[in-house]
Structure formats: structure tokens, C-alpha cells
Design a protein around this motif. Structure first.
Motif, PDB file in Angstrom:
ATOM      1  N   ASP A  29       5.892   4.366   4.467  1.00  0.00           N
ATOM      2  CA  ASP A  29       6.781   3.333   5.019  1.00  0.00           C
ATOM      3  C   ASP A  29       6.865   2.078   4.135  1.00  0.00           C
ATOM      4  O   ASP A  29       7.614   1.157   4.466  1.00  0.00           O
ATOM      5  CB  ASP A  29       6.387   2.971   6.458  1.00  0.00           C
ATOM      6  N   HIS A  30       6.102   2.022   3.053  1.00  0.00           N
ATOM      7  CA  HIS A  30       6.189   0.867   2.144  1.00  0.00           C
ATOM      8  C   HIS A  30       6.389   1.290   0.687  1.00  0.00           C
ATOM      9  O   HIS A  30       6.812   0.489  -0.146  1.00  0.00           O
ATOM     10  CB  HIS A  30       4.925  -0.003   2.261  1.00  0.00           C
TER      11      HIS A  30
ATOM     12  N   GLN B 234      -5.893   7.525   6.901  1.00  0.00           N
ATOM     13  CA  GLN B 234      -4.871   8.270   7.640  1.00  0.00           C
ATOM     14  C   GLN B 234      -4.594   9.654   7.036  1.00  0.00           C
ATOM     15  O   GLN B 234      -3.582  10.279   7.354  1.00  0.00           O
ATOM     16  CB  GLN B 234      -3.590   7.447   7.734  1.00  0.00           C
TER      17      GLN B 234
ATOM     18  N   HIS C 208       1.574   3.929   1.558  1.00  0.00           N
ATOM     19  CA  HIS C 208       2.012   4.780   2.659  1.00  0.00           C
ATOM     20  C   HIS C 208       3.531   4.924   2.595  1.00  0.00           C
ATOM     21  O   HIS C 208       4.220   4.094   2.005  1.00  0.00           O
ATOM     22  CB  HIS C 208       1.557   4.199   4.005  1.00  0.00           C
TER      23      HIS C 208
ATOM     24  N   HIS D 147       0.843  -1.202   0.000  1.00  0.00           N
ATOM     25  CA  HIS D 147       0.000   0.000   0.000  1.00  0.00           C
ATOM     26  C   HIS D 147       0.876   1.248   0.000  1.00  0.00           C
ATOM     27  O   HIS D 147       2.026   1.212   0.447  1.00  0.00           O
ATOM     28  CB  HIS D 147      -1.020  -0.006   1.139  1.00  0.00           C
TER      29      HIS D 147
ATOM     30  N   HIS E 178      -7.156  -1.107   4.855  1.00  0.00           N
ATOM     31  CA  HIS E 178      -6.152  -0.208   5.471  1.00  0.00           C
ATOM     32  C   HIS E 178      -6.003   1.042   4.594  1.00  0.00           C
ATOM     33  O   HIS E 178      -5.911   2.158   5.092  1.00  0.00           O
ATOM     34  CB  HIS E 178      -4.836  -0.965   5.605  1.00  0.00           C
TER      35      HIS E 178
HETATM   36 ZN   LIG Z   1       0.065   1.870   6.262  1.00  0.00          ZN
END
Ligand SMILES: [Zn+2]
Length: 289
Positions: A100-101, A137, A98, A96, A174
């Protein structure tokens, strides 16, 4: 305003916005991790806190996830430490979008020249960089570096790079564009089903409600679709974007005494159960407000 003053104001704004939200990455995420073989032609090349997986073939490789922008040098060093060349990576995909990925994907694309492919929703985010309003988020996380060229796929599509085939499974919840990946890796005649299962944690900005979001009205149906994928997909070895979500480090340690310690045919169902419990608790909390 003078240049230096403007710089100071910018820094101050950034600091304030980080204090008010979760903009800073967890420092543990970018700890180095020695690359290792997961099974057959599949290798772990991520950091200690964020997964990145390389699936190799003599005709080209696939890379899943790019962790943080700051993780790129570690991922690059890991790939090279295994004897593989960056320019042989033909395809980069993601769980996904975000930071951090997917934060490292723009740079990894530049370094490798690989194609990047994503679900329609994730591809739009990659191209714009900005976090969209229907991301639970929205408002609390930092945007990713924009990715120059992104191709899209549909649920169930098989993507081929060199002699590697990975299958895309839309597992939203998510984020609306979340994707899990499946493929087979072999050691001799023994072939196993590997699953890179996206995060399904019901995490959001304050004020976002999974039970009644106007921005993301089908969030709960999306979670159900994703749980049903995890409950039914053949799953010999499970890998998750946050390695501890599937106990990777404990399983790896156990491999010293048991060569099959990474194999757990119940792991995907257990992960679905775990995420479902978290969602149930979250929905109860939302309804009691
Ligand atoms: Zn995430």
C-alpha cells in the motif's frame, strides 16, 4: 490442464488466499484526492487514503511513496495537474515496502526514469518483490511489483535530487526497513521542518510475537529507536503514509480559516505517544497469552 482451466484454478486460489488473509486493499485507500500544496515546494499528490508527497525544485523533484500499484494513474494525474512533469522526478523514496506504500514504485520508476533509493532491508525486498520472513506481516500481505534498480542509504544520509535535499532516518518496527524522511520547505523567508513519519503500528500475521520473534528478534529495540527519533526531530508539519494517522484531512479543512492549520510542533511527539500506547497494549496481550 487447458489454459482456461488453469486460469480458473489460479483465480480460485487467489480468491481463497484473499479470504484467508488481508490480501485485498481497502477500497477507500484508492479514492481520488485533488493534489494540493502542503507548504512551500511540498505537495500532496497521493490518493485520499494513501499519501504520496512531491518535493519540487527547478532542477528536479523528489517523490515519497508510490501507494498501491492501482494508484499510479491517480498520482500521475495529480502531479500533472500541478503543472509538474513526470520526467523531472529524479528520486523516488519510500516509507516501508508494503504493497500500500510501495506497490506503485516499479511503475513510477518506469514512467519517470527516477533513481529509487531505500534502506538495505527495503531495497532487498524491492529487488525481490517477495515479502520476507522477518516482516511481521509475512504470510498475510501481497508482494509488490519488483523494482529494477534500487540504491541504498544509511541512517542519517542526506539524499539530493535537483535542489531538494531529504534526510533518511531509519525508523524500523512496523517493518525492519522502515524509513522516515525530513526536509525543509520555505515560503519567502519562513522555512519549516517537514517530517514524513513512517507507520509504527505493531501489526502482524497471526502467530507472530513482537516479544519473542526468532525472525525479527530486535523488534522492540527497533520501536524504541523509532520513538526516540519522533520525540526529538524538529517537526513543524507532520505527514504520515496513512493521512488520517496525522489528522491530515481535519487539519486541511481547518486551513480554510487558519492558514497555519497544518503546522503542529507537537505532532511528531503525539504520534510517538499514540504508537507507543498501541505497542504497550499489544505487548500486554502477547504476555497474557
Ligand atoms: Zn504497512
Amino acid at each position: 490442464m487447458h489454459r482456461r482451466q488453469r486460469y480458473r484454478v489460479l483465480l480460485l486460489l487467489l480468491l481463497v488466499s484473499c479470504l484467508l488473509s488481508s490480501c485485498a486493499a481497502d477500497p477507500a485507500w484508492n479514492q481520488p484526492q485533488k493534489a494540493f500544496r502542503i507548504y512551500g515546494n511540498t505537495y500532496y499528490v497521493g490518493t485520499h487514503g494513501l499519501s504520496s508527497v512531491l518535493i519540487t525544485s527547478p532542477a528536479g523533484h523528489v517523490l515519497i511513496d508510490g501507494a498501491l500499484a492501482e494508484s499510479v494513474p491517480l498520482i500521475v494525474a495529480n502531479i500533472r495537474s500541478l503543472g509538474f512533469r513526470l520526467e523531472d522526478i529524479k528520486l523516488i523514496v519510500n516509507s516501508h515496502v508494503h504493497f500500500d506504500h510501495a506497490g506503485g514504485i516499479a511503475e513510477l520508476q518506469k514512467l519517470t526514469g527516477a533513481h529509487v533509493a531505500a534502506s538495505k532491508w527495503s531495497a532487498d525486498v524491492m529487488k525481490q518483490g517477495a515479502v520476507p520472513r522477518d516482516d511481521p506481516q509475512f504470510g498475510t500481505i501481497t508482494p509488490i511489483a519488483r523494482v529494477a534498480r534500487v540504491e541504498t542509504f544509511k541512517d542519517g544520509d542526506a539524499l539530493i535530487a535537483g535542489a531538494v535535499t531529504v534526510t533518511a532516518h531509519l525508523t524500523p518496527g512496523h517493518t525492519p526497513g522502515g524509513t522516515s524522511w525530513t526536509w525543509r520547505s520555505c515560503e519567502g523567508a519562513r522555512c519549516l521542518d517537514l517530517v514524513y513519519a513512517d507507520s509504527l503500528s505493531p501489526v502482524s500475521a497471526d502467530g507472530f510475537l513482537f516479544t519473542s520473534s526468532k525472525e525479527y528478534p530486535h523488534a522492540l529495540d527497533d520501536f524504541e529507536q523509532s520513538f526516540s527519533f519522533l520525540n526529538t526531530t524538529p517537526c513543524d508539519i507532520l505527514i504520515t503514509p496513512h493521512p488520517e494517522a496525522s489528522n491530515l484531512w481535519q487539519r486541511l479543512e481547518q486551513r480554510n480559516s487558519n492558514p497555519d492549520a497544518l503546522i503542529d510542533r507537537n505532532a511528531c511527539r503525539a504520534l510517538a505517544e499514540d504508537f507507543r500506547e498501541r505497542l504497550t497494549r499489544r505487548l500486554a496481550a502477547e504476555r497474557s497469552k
